[in-house]
Design a protein around this motif. Structure first.
Motif, PDB file in Angstrom:
ATOM      1  N   PHE A 108       0.830  -1.213   0.000  1.00 37.16           N
ATOM      2  CA  PHE A 108       0.000   0.000   0.000  1.00 37.16           C
ATOM      3  C   PHE A 108       0.871   1.272   0.000  1.00 37.16           C
ATOM      4  O   PHE A 108       0.504   2.271  -0.596  1.00 37.16           O
ATOM      5  CB  PHE A 108      -0.954   0.019   1.202  1.00 37.16           C
ATOM      6  N   ILE A 109       2.006   1.207   0.704  1.00 39.17           N
ATOM      7  CA  ILE A 109       2.903   2.382   0.711  1.00 39.17           C
ATOM      8  C   ILE A 109       3.471   2.602  -0.692  1.00 39.17           C
ATOM      9  O   ILE A 109       3.517   3.728  -1.185  1.00 39.17           O
ATOM     10  CB  ILE A 109       4.020   2.225   1.772  1.00 39.17           C
ATOM     11  N   VAL A 157       0.300   7.010  -6.335  1.00 37.39           N
ATOM     12  CA  VAL A 157      -0.867   7.910  -6.376  1.00 37.39           C
ATOM     13  C   VAL A 157      -0.425   9.342  -6.063  1.00 37.39           C
ATOM     14  O   VAL A 157      -0.820  10.292  -6.740  1.00 37.39           O
ATOM     15  CB  VAL A 157      -1.969   7.430  -5.388  1.00 37.39           C
ATOM     16  N   LEU A 158       0.425   9.462  -5.039  1.00 34.98           N
ATOM     17  CA  LEU A 158       0.924  10.791  -4.656  1.00 34.98           C
ATOM     18  C   LEU A 158       1.723  11.413  -5.800  1.00 34.98           C
ATOM     19  O   LEU A 158       1.569  12.604  -6.100  1.00 34.98           O
ATOM     20  CB  LEU A 158       1.791  10.667  -3.398  1.00 34.98           C
ATOM     21  N   GLY A 207       0.640   4.025  -2.606  1.00 36.63           N
ATOM     22  CA  GLY A 207       0.422   5.402  -2.164  1.00 36.63           C
ATOM     23  C   GLY A 207       1.433   6.339  -2.802  1.00 36.63           C
ATOM     24  O   GLY A 207       1.093   7.455  -3.201  1.00 36.63           O
ATOM     25  N   SER A 210      -0.498  12.738  -8.401  1.00 38.27           N
ATOM     26  CA  SER A 210      -1.325  13.897  -8.019  1.00 38.27           C
ATOM     27  C   SER A 210      -0.499  15.177  -7.877  1.00 38.27           C
ATOM     28  O   SER A 210      -1.057  16.244  -7.637  1.00 38.27           O
ATOM     29  CB  SER A 210      -2.078  13.612  -6.721  1.00 38.27           C
ATOM     30  N   LEU A 211       0.821  15.057  -7.983  1.00 42.35           N
ATOM     31  CA  LEU A 211       1.670  16.251  -7.857  1.00 42.35           C
ATOM     32  C   LEU A 211       2.375  16.537  -9.177  1.00 42.35           C
ATOM     33  O   LEU A 211       2.758  15.609  -9.883  1.00 42.35           O
ATOM     34  CB  LEU A 211       2.743  16.031  -6.776  1.00 42.35           C
ATOM     35  N   TYR A 224       7.615  11.049   1.976  1.00 42.11           N
ATOM     36  CA  TYR A 224       6.599   9.982   2.034  1.00 42.11           C
ATOM     37  C   TYR A 224       7.280   8.619   2.137  1.00 42.11           C
ATOM     38  O   TYR A 224       6.888   7.772   2.942  1.00 42.11           O
ATOM     39  CB  TYR A 224       5.702  10.070   0.789  1.00 42.11           C
TER      40      TYR A 224
END
Lengths: 214, 225
Positions: B133-134, B140-141, B137, B144-145, B158
Protein backbone atom coordinates in the motif's frame (compact mmCIF):
# COMPACT_ATOMS: atom_id res chain seq x y z
CA UNK A 1 1.59 34.16 21.04
CA UNK A 2 0.81 30.42 21.00
CA UNK A 3 -1.92 30.88 23.63
CA UNK A 4 -3.46 33.67 21.60
CA UNK A 5 -3.55 31.50 18.47
CA UNK A 6 -4.91 28.55 20.45
CA UNK A 7 -7.80 30.68 21.75
CA UNK A 8 -8.46 31.75 18.19
CA UNK A 9 -8.46 28.14 16.92
CA UNK A 10 -10.89 27.03 19.64
CA UNK A 11 -13.17 29.93 18.72
CA UNK A 12 -13.34 29.34 14.99
CA UNK A 13 -13.20 25.54 14.96
CA UNK A 14 -15.76 24.83 17.67
CA UNK A 15 -18.20 23.40 15.11
CA UNK A 16 -15.62 20.92 13.87
CA UNK A 17 -14.74 19.88 17.43
CA UNK A 18 -18.44 19.42 18.20
CA UNK A 19 -18.88 17.29 15.07
CA UNK A 20 -15.93 15.08 16.03
CA UNK A 21 -17.29 14.50 19.55
CA UNK A 22 -20.81 13.89 18.26
CA UNK A 23 -19.45 11.41 15.73
CA UNK A 24 -17.57 9.53 18.47
CA UNK A 25 -20.61 9.37 20.73
CA UNK A 26 -22.95 8.30 17.92
CA UNK A 27 -20.45 5.69 16.92
CA UNK A 28 -20.61 4.07 20.37
CA UNK A 29 -24.38 4.54 20.46
CA UNK A 30 -24.78 2.72 17.12
CA UNK A 31 -22.68 -0.19 18.33
CA UNK A 32 -24.78 -0.47 21.47
CA UNK A 33 -27.70 -1.35 19.17
CA UNK A 34 -25.83 -4.45 18.13
CA UNK A 35 -26.07 -5.74 21.71
CA UNK A 36 -22.31 -5.44 22.15
CA UNK A 37 -22.89 -4.45 25.75
CA UNK A 38 -20.13 -6.63 27.13
CA UNK A 39 -17.17 -6.71 24.81
CA UNK A 40 -13.83 -8.31 25.47
CA UNK A 41 -10.87 -5.96 25.92
CA UNK A 42 -9.76 -6.79 22.38
CA UNK A 43 -13.19 -5.93 20.96
CA UNK A 44 -13.46 -2.70 22.94
CA UNK A 45 -9.89 -1.69 21.99
CA UNK A 46 -10.68 -2.39 18.34
CA UNK A 47 -13.85 -0.25 18.42
CA UNK A 48 -12.02 2.56 20.26
CA UNK A 49 -9.15 2.62 17.77
CA UNK A 50 -11.49 2.61 14.77
CA UNK A 51 -13.41 5.45 16.42
CA UNK A 52 -10.29 7.56 17.11
CA UNK A 53 -8.66 7.04 13.73
CA UNK A 54 -11.90 7.44 11.76
CA UNK A 55 -12.87 10.65 13.59
CA UNK A 56 -9.38 12.14 13.15
CA UNK A 57 -9.32 10.95 9.54
CA UNK A 58 -12.60 12.75 8.82
CA UNK A 59 -11.41 16.05 10.28
CA UNK A 60 -7.87 15.94 8.86
CA UNK A 61 -8.58 17.60 5.45
CA UNK A 62 -10.26 20.47 7.34
CA UNK A 63 -7.63 21.18 9.98
CA UNK A 64 -6.39 24.28 8.15
CA UNK A 65 -9.54 24.98 6.10
CA UNK A 66 -11.43 27.34 8.52
CA UNK A 67 -8.31 29.47 9.14
CA UNK A 68 -7.64 29.79 5.44
CA UNK A 69 -11.29 30.40 4.52
CA UNK A 70 -11.81 33.36 6.87
CA UNK A 71 -8.37 34.84 6.21
CA UNK A 72 -7.35 34.63 9.86
CA UNK A 73 -4.04 32.93 9.01
CA UNK A 74 -3.14 35.78 6.67
CA UNK A 75 -3.99 38.20 9.45
CA UNK A 76 -1.85 36.27 11.97
CA UNK A 77 1.07 36.11 9.52
CA UNK A 78 0.81 39.86 9.05
CA UNK A 79 1.31 40.13 12.85
CA UNK A 80 4.69 38.37 12.58
CA UNK A 81 3.41 34.87 13.32
CA UNK A 82 6.24 32.40 12.77
CA UNK A 83 5.76 29.00 11.16
CA UNK A 84 7.11 27.40 14.35
CA UNK A 85 4.47 29.13 16.48
CA UNK A 86 1.72 28.08 14.09
CA UNK A 87 3.00 24.49 14.08
CA UNK A 88 3.15 24.31 17.90
CA UNK A 89 -0.29 25.89 18.24
CA UNK A 90 -1.84 23.48 15.72
CA UNK A 91 -0.29 20.41 17.34
CA UNK A 92 -1.48 21.48 20.81
CA UNK A 93 -4.87 22.34 19.35
CA UNK A 94 -5.26 18.94 17.65
CA UNK A 95 -4.35 17.26 20.96
CA UNK A 96 -6.60 19.36 23.19
CA UNK A 97 -9.35 20.15 20.72
CA UNK A 98 -9.81 16.82 18.98
CA UNK A 99 -7.75 14.03 20.51
CA UNK A 100 -8.70 14.47 24.18
CA UNK A 101 -12.48 14.99 23.53
CA UNK A 102 -12.55 11.93 21.22
CA UNK A 103 -10.72 9.96 23.91
CA UNK A 104 -13.28 11.25 26.43
CA UNK A 105 -16.14 9.98 24.30
CA UNK A 106 -14.32 6.64 24.00
CA UNK A 107 -14.39 6.47 27.82
CA UNK A 108 -18.14 7.15 27.72
CA UNK A 109 -18.52 4.40 25.13
CA UNK A 110 -16.61 2.09 27.49
CA UNK A 111 -19.20 2.83 30.17
CA UNK A 112 -22.00 2.13 27.62
CA UNK A 113 -20.35 -1.22 26.86
CA UNK A 114 -20.16 -2.11 30.57
CA UNK A 115 -16.38 -2.21 30.66
CA UNK A 116 -14.67 -2.12 34.04
CA UNK A 117 -12.40 0.79 34.94
CA UNK A 118 -9.15 -1.17 34.54
CA UNK A 119 -10.11 -2.22 30.99
CA UNK A 120 -11.04 1.36 30.05
CA UNK A 121 -7.68 2.63 31.39
CA UNK A 122 -5.73 -0.08 29.53
CA UNK A 123 -7.54 0.70 26.29
CA UNK A 124 -7.13 4.48 26.66
CA UNK A 125 -3.40 4.19 27.47
CA UNK A 126 -2.72 2.76 23.99
CA UNK A 127 -3.80 5.91 22.07
CA UNK A 128 -2.20 8.12 24.73
CA UNK A 129 1.18 6.42 24.33
CA UNK A 130 0.91 6.67 20.55
CA UNK A 131 -0.55 10.22 20.57
CA UNK A 132 2.60 11.97 19.18
CA UNK A 133 2.75 9.63 16.18
CA UNK A 134 -1.02 9.90 15.50
CA UNK A 135 -1.18 13.69 15.82
CA UNK A 136 1.88 14.37 13.71
CA UNK A 137 0.68 12.03 10.97
CA UNK A 138 -2.79 13.64 10.98
CA UNK A 139 -1.16 17.06 10.80
CA UNK A 140 1.13 15.95 7.95
CA UNK A 141 -1.89 14.55 6.05
CA UNK A 142 -3.70 17.88 6.38
CA UNK A 143 -0.64 19.78 5.15
CA UNK A 144 -0.33 17.43 2.17
CA UNK A 145 -3.93 18.33 1.25
CA UNK A 146 -2.93 22.01 1.24
CA UNK A 147 0.13 21.37 -0.90
CA UNK A 148 -1.46 19.26 -3.63
CA UNK A 149 -3.96 19.93 -6.37
CA UNK A 150 -5.97 16.85 -5.31
CA UNK A 151 -8.76 17.85 -2.97
CA UNK A 152 -10.79 16.09 -0.31
CA UNK A 153 -9.74 12.85 1.26
CA UNK A 154 -7.07 11.68 -1.19
CA UNK A 155 -4.11 12.82 0.93
CA UNK A 156 -5.49 11.48 4.25
CA UNK A 157 -6.19 8.17 2.43
CA UNK A 158 -2.54 8.05 1.35
CA UNK A 159 -1.56 8.34 5.02
CA UNK A 160 -3.64 5.27 6.01
CA UNK A 161 -0.79 2.74 5.45
CA UNK A 162 1.17 4.51 8.19
CA UNK A 163 -1.78 4.38 10.58
CA UNK A 164 -2.37 0.63 10.29
CA UNK A 165 0.82 -0.32 12.24
CA UNK A 166 -0.11 2.31 14.87
CA UNK A 167 -3.56 0.77 15.11
CA UNK A 168 -2.12 -2.76 15.51
CA UNK A 169 0.49 -1.60 18.04
CA UNK A 170 -2.17 0.29 20.01
CA UNK A 171 -4.42 -2.74 20.40
CA UNK A 172 -1.45 -4.97 21.24
CA UNK A 173 -0.30 -2.51 23.93
CA UNK A 174 -3.73 -2.60 25.60
CA UNK A 175 -3.64 -6.40 25.63
CA UNK A 176 -0.08 -6.47 27.01
CA UNK A 177 -0.97 -3.92 29.70
CA UNK A 178 -3.89 -6.05 30.85
CA UNK A 179 -1.60 -9.06 30.99
CA UNK A 180 0.72 -6.98 33.25
CA UNK A 181 3.50 -7.35 30.74
CA UNK A 182 4.65 -3.76 30.23
CA UNK A 183 8.25 -4.64 29.27
CA UNK A 184 7.03 -6.12 25.99
CA UNK A 185 9.03 -5.19 22.84
CA UNK A 186 5.71 -3.91 21.49
CA UNK A 187 5.72 -1.07 24.02
CA UNK A 188 9.31 -0.21 23.14
CA UNK A 189 8.26 -0.40 19.47
CA UNK A 190 5.41 2.04 20.21
CA UNK A 191 7.82 4.55 21.78
CA UNK A 192 10.15 4.02 18.82
CA UNK A 193 7.21 4.80 16.54
CA UNK A 194 6.51 8.01 18.50
CA UNK A 195 10.13 9.12 18.17
CA UNK A 196 10.39 8.17 14.49
CA UNK A 197 7.10 9.71 13.35
CA UNK A 198 7.59 12.58 15.78
CA UNK A 199 10.96 13.66 14.36
CA UNK A 200 10.07 12.95 10.73
CA UNK A 201 6.61 14.53 11.16
CA UNK A 202 8.15 17.74 12.51
CA UNK A 203 10.71 17.95 9.66
CA UNK A 204 8.09 17.09 7.00
CA UNK A 205 5.56 19.55 8.49
CA UNK A 206 8.18 22.30 8.63
CA UNK A 207 8.96 21.79 4.95
CA UNK A 208 5.27 21.69 3.91
CA UNK A 209 4.37 24.73 6.02
CA UNK A 210 7.27 26.78 4.69
CA UNK A 211 6.27 25.83 1.15
CA UNK A 212 2.62 26.72 1.63
CA UNK A 213 2.79 29.76 3.90
CA UNK A 214 5.93 31.29 2.40
CA UNK B 1 20.81 13.60 -15.66
CA UNK B 2 21.68 11.56 -18.74
CA UNK B 3 24.67 13.84 -19.06
CA UNK B 4 25.67 12.84 -15.56
CA UNK B 5 25.14 9.15 -16.29
CA UNK B 6 27.22 9.17 -19.43
CA UNK B 7 29.89 11.49 -18.15
CA UNK B 8 30.45 9.41 -15.04
CA UNK B 9 32.45 6.40 -16.22
CA UNK B 10 31.19 4.27 -13.33
CA UNK B 11 27.54 4.57 -14.40
CA UNK B 12 28.41 4.57 -18.09
CA UNK B 13 29.68 1.00 -17.85
CA UNK B 14 26.47 -0.13 -16.15
CA UNK B 15 24.15 1.65 -18.58
CA UNK B 16 25.96 0.53 -21.71
CA UNK B 17 26.40 -3.04 -20.58
CA UNK B 18 22.91 -3.38 -19.10
CA UNK B 19 22.12 -6.47 -21.18
CA UNK B 20 24.86 -8.33 -19.31
CA UNK B 21 22.69 -8.08 -16.19
CA UNK B 22 19.72 -9.55 -18.07
CA UNK B 23 21.78 -12.45 -19.41
CA UNK B 24 23.44 -12.96 -16.01
CA UNK B 25 20.03 -12.99 -14.37
CA UNK B 26 18.59 -15.43 -16.92
CA UNK B 27 21.57 -17.76 -16.57
CA UNK B 28 21.39 -17.73 -12.78
CA UNK B 29 17.63 -18.20 -12.87
CA UNK B 30 17.91 -21.26 -15.14
CA UNK B 31 20.67 -22.71 -12.97
CA UNK B 32 18.69 -22.02 -9.81
CA UNK B 33 15.47 -23.51 -11.23
CA UNK B 34 17.37 -26.60 -12.34
CA UNK B 35 18.60 -27.04 -8.76
CA UNK B 36 15.16 -26.32 -7.30
CA UNK B 37 13.31 -28.80 -9.51
CA UNK B 38 15.89 -31.53 -10.09
CA UNK B 39 18.67 -31.45 -7.49
CA UNK B 40 17.05 -30.87 -4.11
CA UNK B 41 14.90 -33.42 -2.33
CA UNK B 42 11.36 -32.55 -1.15
CA UNK B 43 10.98 -31.25 2.39
CA UNK B 44 10.02 -33.87 5.00
CA UNK B 45 7.03 -31.79 6.08
CA UNK B 46 6.03 -29.64 3.12
CA UNK B 47 6.95 -32.06 0.34
CA UNK B 48 7.23 -30.50 -3.12
CA UNK B 49 5.53 -27.30 -1.92
CA UNK B 50 8.85 -26.13 -0.51
CA UNK B 51 9.95 -25.35 -4.08
CA UNK B 52 7.64 -22.29 -4.17
CA UNK B 53 9.68 -20.79 -1.32
CA UNK B 54 12.73 -20.54 -3.58
CA UNK B 55 10.97 -17.80 -5.50
CA UNK B 56 8.76 -16.43 -2.71
CA UNK B 57 11.60 -15.75 -0.25
CA UNK B 58 13.88 -13.91 -2.76
CA UNK B 59 10.87 -11.80 -3.84
CA UNK B 60 10.17 -10.93 -0.20
CA UNK B 61 13.80 -10.04 0.47
CA UNK B 62 13.94 -7.89 -2.65
CA UNK B 63 10.71 -6.05 -1.87
CA UNK B 64 12.23 -5.00 1.48
CA UNK B 65 15.73 -4.45 0.12
CA UNK B 66 14.44 -2.16 -2.63
CA UNK B 67 12.39 -0.18 -0.10
CA UNK B 68 15.45 0.15 2.14
CA UNK B 69 17.47 1.24 -0.91
CA UNK B 70 14.99 3.88 -2.04
CA UNK B 71 14.70 5.13 1.56
CA UNK B 72 18.47 5.67 1.63
CA UNK B 73 18.23 7.43 -1.76
CA UNK B 74 15.34 9.60 -0.47
CA UNK B 75 17.43 10.53 2.56
CA UNK B 76 20.45 11.35 0.36
CA UNK B 77 18.23 13.47 -1.88
CA UNK B 78 16.80 15.43 1.05
CA UNK B 79 20.11 15.96 2.80
CA UNK B 80 22.59 16.36 -0.08
CA UNK B 81 20.09 17.48 -2.77
CA UNK B 82 21.53 15.01 -5.28
CA UNK B 83 19.04 14.76 -8.22
CA UNK B 84 20.26 11.30 -9.22
CA UNK B 85 19.25 9.97 -5.78
CA UNK B 86 15.64 11.00 -6.42
CA UNK B 87 15.73 9.36 -9.87
CA UNK B 88 16.50 6.09 -8.09
CA UNK B 89 13.54 6.65 -5.75
CA UNK B 90 11.31 7.44 -8.72
CA UNK B 91 12.20 4.37 -10.74
CA UNK B 92 12.95 2.02 -7.85
CA UNK B 93 9.47 2.28 -6.32
CA UNK B 94 7.60 0.57 -9.23
CA UNK B 95 10.17 -2.25 -9.22
CA UNK B 96 9.73 -2.66 -5.46
CA UNK B 97 5.96 -2.66 -5.92
CA UNK B 98 6.25 -5.42 -8.52
CA UNK B 99 8.34 -7.59 -6.20
CA UNK B 100 5.98 -6.95 -3.27
CA UNK B 101 3.00 -7.98 -5.41
CA UNK B 102 4.85 -11.13 -6.49
CA UNK B 103 5.67 -11.85 -2.83
CA UNK B 104 1.99 -11.63 -1.91
CA UNK B 105 0.88 -13.76 -4.88
CA UNK B 106 3.47 -16.53 -4.38
CA UNK B 107 2.88 -16.44 -0.62
CA UNK B 108 -0.88 -16.79 -1.16
CA UNK B 109 -0.39 -19.82 -3.43
CA UNK B 110 1.88 -21.41 -0.83
CA UNK B 111 -0.56 -20.45 1.96
CA UNK B 112 -3.53 -22.00 0.17
CA UNK B 113 -1.69 -25.30 -0.18
CA UNK B 114 -0.18 -25.26 3.33
CA UNK B 115 -2.63 -23.40 5.58
CA UNK B 116 -5.73 -24.02 3.47
CA UNK B 117 -6.38 -20.31 2.92
CA UNK B 118 -5.26 -17.73 0.39
CA UNK B 119 -5.02 -15.02 3.02
CA UNK B 120 -4.84 -14.68 6.81
CA UNK B 121 -4.75 -11.44 8.80
CA UNK B 122 -1.44 -12.44 10.22
CA UNK B 123 1.11 -9.80 11.35
CA UNK B 124 3.73 -10.72 8.72
CA UNK B 125 1.21 -10.87 5.87
CA UNK B 126 -0.49 -7.65 6.95
CA UNK B 127 2.81 -5.75 7.27
CA UNK B 128 3.85 -6.86 3.77
CA UNK B 129 0.44 -5.74 2.49
CA UNK B 130 1.06 -2.36 4.16
CA UNK B 131 4.39 -2.18 2.31
CA UNK B 132 2.46 -2.76 -0.94
CA UNK B 133 0.00 0.00 0.00
CA UNK B 134 2.90 2.38 0.71
CA UNK B 135 4.33 1.63 -2.73
CA UNK B 136 0.84 2.22 -4.22
CA UNK B 137 0.42 5.40 -2.16
CA UNK B 138 3.72 6.66 -3.55
CA UNK B 139 2.44 6.16 -7.11
CA UNK B 140 -0.87 7.91 -6.38
CA UNK B 141 0.92 10.79 -4.66
CA UNK B 142 3.36 11.05 -7.56
CA UNK B 143 0.53 11.27 -10.08
CA UNK B 144 -1.33 13.90 -8.02
CA UNK B 145 1.67 16.25 -7.86
CA UNK B 146 3.32 18.18 -10.66
CA UNK B 147 6.95 17.21 -11.03
CA UNK B 148 8.90 19.98 -9.35
CA UNK B 149 11.64 19.99 -6.76
CA UNK B 150 8.96 20.53 -4.13
CA UNK B 151 7.03 17.42 -5.20
CA UNK B 152 10.26 15.42 -5.27
CA UNK B 153 10.88 16.40 -1.66
CA UNK B 154 7.29 15.51 -0.67
CA UNK B 155 7.67 12.09 -2.32
CA UNK B 156 11.01 11.52 -0.60
CA UNK B 157 9.50 12.35 2.80
CA UNK B 158 6.60 9.98 2.03
CA UNK B 159 9.05 7.16 1.35
CA UNK B 160 10.94 7.94 4.58
CA UNK B 161 7.69 7.80 6.59
CA UNK B 162 7.20 4.21 5.42
CA UNK B 163 10.66 3.09 6.55
CA UNK B 164 9.29 2.19 9.98
CA UNK B 165 7.38 -0.63 8.36
CA UNK B 166 10.59 -2.53 7.53
CA UNK B 167 11.51 -3.47 11.14
CA UNK B 168 7.82 -4.29 11.70
CA UNK B 169 7.93 -6.78 8.81
CA UNK B 170 11.19 -8.24 10.10
CA UNK B 171 10.19 -8.62 13.75
CA UNK B 172 6.44 -9.25 13.27
CA UNK B 173 6.99 -13.01 13.59
CA UNK B 174 8.70 -12.49 16.97
CA UNK B 175 6.41 -9.78 18.38
CA UNK B 176 3.08 -11.41 17.61
CA UNK B 177 1.88 -15.02 17.55
CA UNK B 178 1.77 -15.52 13.83
CA UNK B 179 0.72 -18.22 11.42
CA UNK B 180 3.79 -17.35 9.39
CA UNK B 181 6.88 -19.24 10.56
CA UNK B 182 9.77 -17.37 12.26
CA UNK B 183 12.84 -16.30 10.25
CA UNK B 184 14.78 -19.24 8.81
CA UNK B 185 17.82 -17.26 7.78
CA UNK B 186 19.47 -16.40 11.08
CA UNK B 187 22.73 -17.10 12.91
CA UNK B 188 21.90 -20.81 13.07
CA UNK B 189 20.72 -21.03 9.50
CA UNK B 190 21.50 -24.74 9.06
CA UNK B 191 19.63 -25.59 12.24
CA UNK B 192 16.37 -24.52 10.57
CA UNK B 193 17.16 -25.35 6.97
CA UNK B 194 18.79 -28.25 5.16
CA UNK B 195 22.24 -27.16 3.84
CA UNK B 196 21.29 -28.38 0.34
CA UNK B 197 18.55 -25.69 0.22
CA UNK B 198 20.89 -22.79 0.89
CA UNK B 199 22.73 -22.58 -2.45
CA UNK B 200 19.59 -22.65 -4.68
CA UNK B 201 18.03 -19.97 -2.47
CA UNK B 202 21.12 -17.79 -2.79
CA UNK B 203 21.29 -18.34 -6.58
CA UNK B 204 17.61 -17.45 -7.03
CA UNK B 205 18.09 -14.33 -4.90
CA UNK B 206 21.09 -13.23 -6.98
CA UNK B 207 19.15 -13.96 -10.19
CA UNK B 208 16.24 -11.73 -9.14
CA UNK B 209 18.61 -9.11 -7.74
CA UNK B 210 20.41 -8.78 -11.08
CA UNK B 211 17.01 -8.74 -12.83
CA UNK B 212 15.94 -5.88 -10.54
CA UNK B 213 19.17 -4.05 -11.36
CA UNK B 214 18.55 -4.57 -15.08
CA UNK B 215 15.00 -3.19 -14.75
CA UNK B 216 16.39 -0.22 -12.84
CA UNK B 217 18.87 0.65 -15.59
CA UNK B 218 16.23 0.11 -18.28
CA UNK B 219 13.77 2.42 -16.52
CA UNK B 220 16.49 4.98 -15.95
CA UNK B 221 17.22 5.12 -19.66
CA UNK B 222 13.53 5.11 -20.59
CA UNK B 223 12.88 8.02 -18.22
CA UNK B 224 15.65 10.03 -19.81
CA UNK B 225 14.39 9.39 -23.33
Amino acid sequence: MILKILKHFFKIEKNLIGSAILFSLLYGFLYSFFWLDSLSLKGFALLTWINILFALFLISPDIYAPDLADGSLDFLFSQKLSVLNLFCAKIIFIFLGYFIPILGSAILNGIFFNQDLATIIHVILGPLILAPAIILLIHTGSLLTLNSAASGFLMPILMIPFFIPIFIFGISISIKLQENFPSSPLILGAFGMDIFYGILGIIFSKFLMEEHFR
Amino acid sequence: MMYFLFKNSFWKIFVEKRWIFALFSLGLCLWGLKMVFFDISPDYLQGDLVRILFIHVPFAWLSMLIYAGISVCAFIFLVFKLPLAFQFVHIGAPIGRLFTLLTIITGSIWGKATWGTWWAWDARLTSVLILFFIYLGFEVLKSSLKETQKSQKILSYYILLGTFNLPIIKFSVDWWNTLHQPATISKDVFKHMDPSYFLPLLIMFLAFLSWAFFLLLLKLLKREK
